[in-house]
Design an enzyme around this catalytic site. Structure first.
Site, short mmCIF file in Angstrom:
data_model
loop_
_atom_site.label_atom_id
_atom_site.label_comp_id
_atom_site.label_asym_id
_atom_site.label_seq_id
_atom_site.Cartn_x
_atom_site.Cartn_y
_atom_site.Cartn_z
CD GLN A 255 -57.00 101.54 -6.77
OE1 GLN A 255 -56.87 100.85 -5.13
NE2 GLN A 255 -57.40 101.26 -8.13
CE1 TYR B 82 -65.70 98.39 -3.67
CE2 TYR B 82 -63.98 98.41 -5.05
CZ TYR B 82 -64.56 97.75 -4.24
OH TYR B 82 -64.26 96.11 -3.46
NE ARG C 265 -56.54 98.86 -11.33
CZ ARG C 265 -56.63 97.90 -10.30
NH1 ARG C 265 -56.66 97.00 -10.52
NH2 ARG C 265 -56.01 96.72 -12.18
N GLY D 140 -50.67 92.60 -10.33
CA GLY D 140 -50.54 92.35 -8.55
C GLY D 140 -50.17 91.03 -8.44
NE ARG D 141 -53.85 87.48 -8.66
CZ ARG D 141 -55.08 87.41 -9.48
NH1 ARG D 141 -55.76 85.60 -9.30
NH2 ARG D 141 -54.94 87.77 -10.72
#
Ligand SMILES: Cc1cc2nc3c(=O)[nH]c(=O)nc-3n(C[C@H](O)[C@H](O)[C@H](O)COP(=O)(O)O)c2cc1C
Length: 370
Positions: free
Chosen positions: A105, A189, A236, A327-328
């Site tokens: 990424q 971002y 993404r 993810g987590r």
């Protein structure tokens, strides 16, 4: 669920352009803040960490800085020096040895930075100060959060340079053996800042209307695809994450406009982060947006946020998603795919190990003892 292994989630898929994935489980990108500071070399344990998780159909690495200017948080890795590239090559080969696939990424944080983290200070589409703070680790051992500093507006020469930085980092990633890159156009971002009317108040060719706000993204995608091939480029996005006062009601429309040319360009996949990871509640997906996206983008679409096997299967069955990112759950379950396929209970990781530190809470989670 009588036989979880029979689920669509565990069937193979090819990304557009041909990268074959063993299953539809994606390891979502997760910053773990264990890189060396200030060199930004991935942690010596990173190869083991990602290799342990290689049974995911696709691994997306933690967000990786394309330049020192684009760095917003301490101890995050980069991919703009030879040393960083060498360390990443070990990661890619460790994952490939275990039969996995991995993309990097690529990240420029834009306004989400302070002068301590970003060389030259933060930059953004327009002059502004993000109402947010970033995580900093100082040489004397102090760690904590620091308010973002005012970001300077980028001029056209800066924009060209940053497009080049994305391209160069992508070339390094592929040279290091990665299957491709995922451009970080989510979570507030730099790419996301250009797309939003709230953070992009430019009046030149890079701002003003939806088409113009998408121009920076388009130039980045074109430059990266030109250098490494469109089949190695994923993107993404997170239309509903209006982090740090950036909510823009036009964002879904802007992204749909982009989806048209992304589809024509033939990029490998689109990845939708549906809600901020700090929300623990189940966010209801924006079905209208998902449907509209499916109509416009014919390549694979990945979705992420709070999925479990049942919700993942439902998303795949709906035909509106082809991949589901976790993810987590991957933090404490290196063998997440096997556990989900056998209905084995999942371990959970304490939040305190998410960012910073060494092997503890990173590579020391055991696989389930069958
Ligand atoms: C520790 C941590 C670090 C993250 N870092 C990133 C990142 O570097 N890039 C990114 O796009 N998303 C990042 N995210 C968001 C995740 O990719 C994912 O979208 C989010 O955690 C929701 O999925 P989950 O509910 O399965 O955890 C991060 C999330 C966590 C928990």
């Amino acid at each position: 669920m009588s036989d979880p292994a029979a689920l669509r989630l565990f069937t193979p898929l090819e990304l557009r352009g041909g990268i074959p994935l063993a299953n539809r489980v994606v390891m979502a990108p997760m910053t773990r803040a264990r890189a060396s500071e200030p060199e930004g070399i991935p942690s010596p344990e990173a190869a083991a960490y990602y290799a342990q998780r290689a049974s995911a159909g696709l691994i997306v690495t933690e967000a990786t800085n394309i330049s020192l200017e684009g760095k917003g948080y301490s101890q995050t890795p980069g991919c703009h020096t030879d040393e960083q590239e060498r360390a990443w090559a070990e990661v890619a080969s460790a994952v490939h040895e275990r039969g996995g696939r991995i993309v990097m990424q690529l990240w420029h944080v834009g306004r989400l930075a302070c002068r301590e983290t970003s060389r030259g200070g933060p930059v953004a589409p327009s002059r502004q100060t993000a109402p947010a703070s970033v995580w900093v680790a100082r040489p004397d051992g102090w760690t904590g959060t620091v308010q973002c500093d005012e970001a300077r507006a980028l001029d056209v020469a800066d924009i060209r340079r940053i497009v080049g930085d994305f391209r160069d980092a992508a070339v390094r990633a592929v040279r290091a053996g990665f299957d491709g890159v995922e451009l970080h156009g989510a979570n507030g971002y730099l790419i996301d800042q250009f797309l939003r009317a709230t953070t992009n108040r430019r009046t030149d060719a890079y701002g003003g209307g939806r088409e113009s706000r998408g121009r920076f993204l388009r130039e980045v995608v074109e430059a990266v695809a030109d250098a490494i091939g469109e089949a190695r480029v994923g993107l993404r996005v997170s239309p509903r994450i209006g982090y740090a006062d950036a909510d823009d009601p036009e964002m879904t429309g802007t992204l749909l406009r982009c989806a048209d040319w992304l589809d024509e360009m033939g990029i490998a996949y689109l990845h939708l982060a549906e809600a901020d990871a700090s929300f623990d509640d189940l966010a209801r997906p924006d079905m209208e947006f998902r449907k509209a996206l499916r109509d416009r983008f014919t390549g694979p679409i990945a979705v992420a946020h709070q999925y479990d096997v049942a919700r993942a299967e439902e998303a795949l069955e709906s035909g509106l998603a082809d991949l589901v990112a976790f993810g987590r759950p991957f933090i404490a379950n290196p063998d997440l795919v096997e556990r989900m396929a056998t209905g084995t209970p999942l371990a959970s990781a304490d939040r305190s190990v998410w960012y910073g530190g060494g092997a503890a809470g990173y590579t020391d989670f055991p696989v389930h003892d069958a």
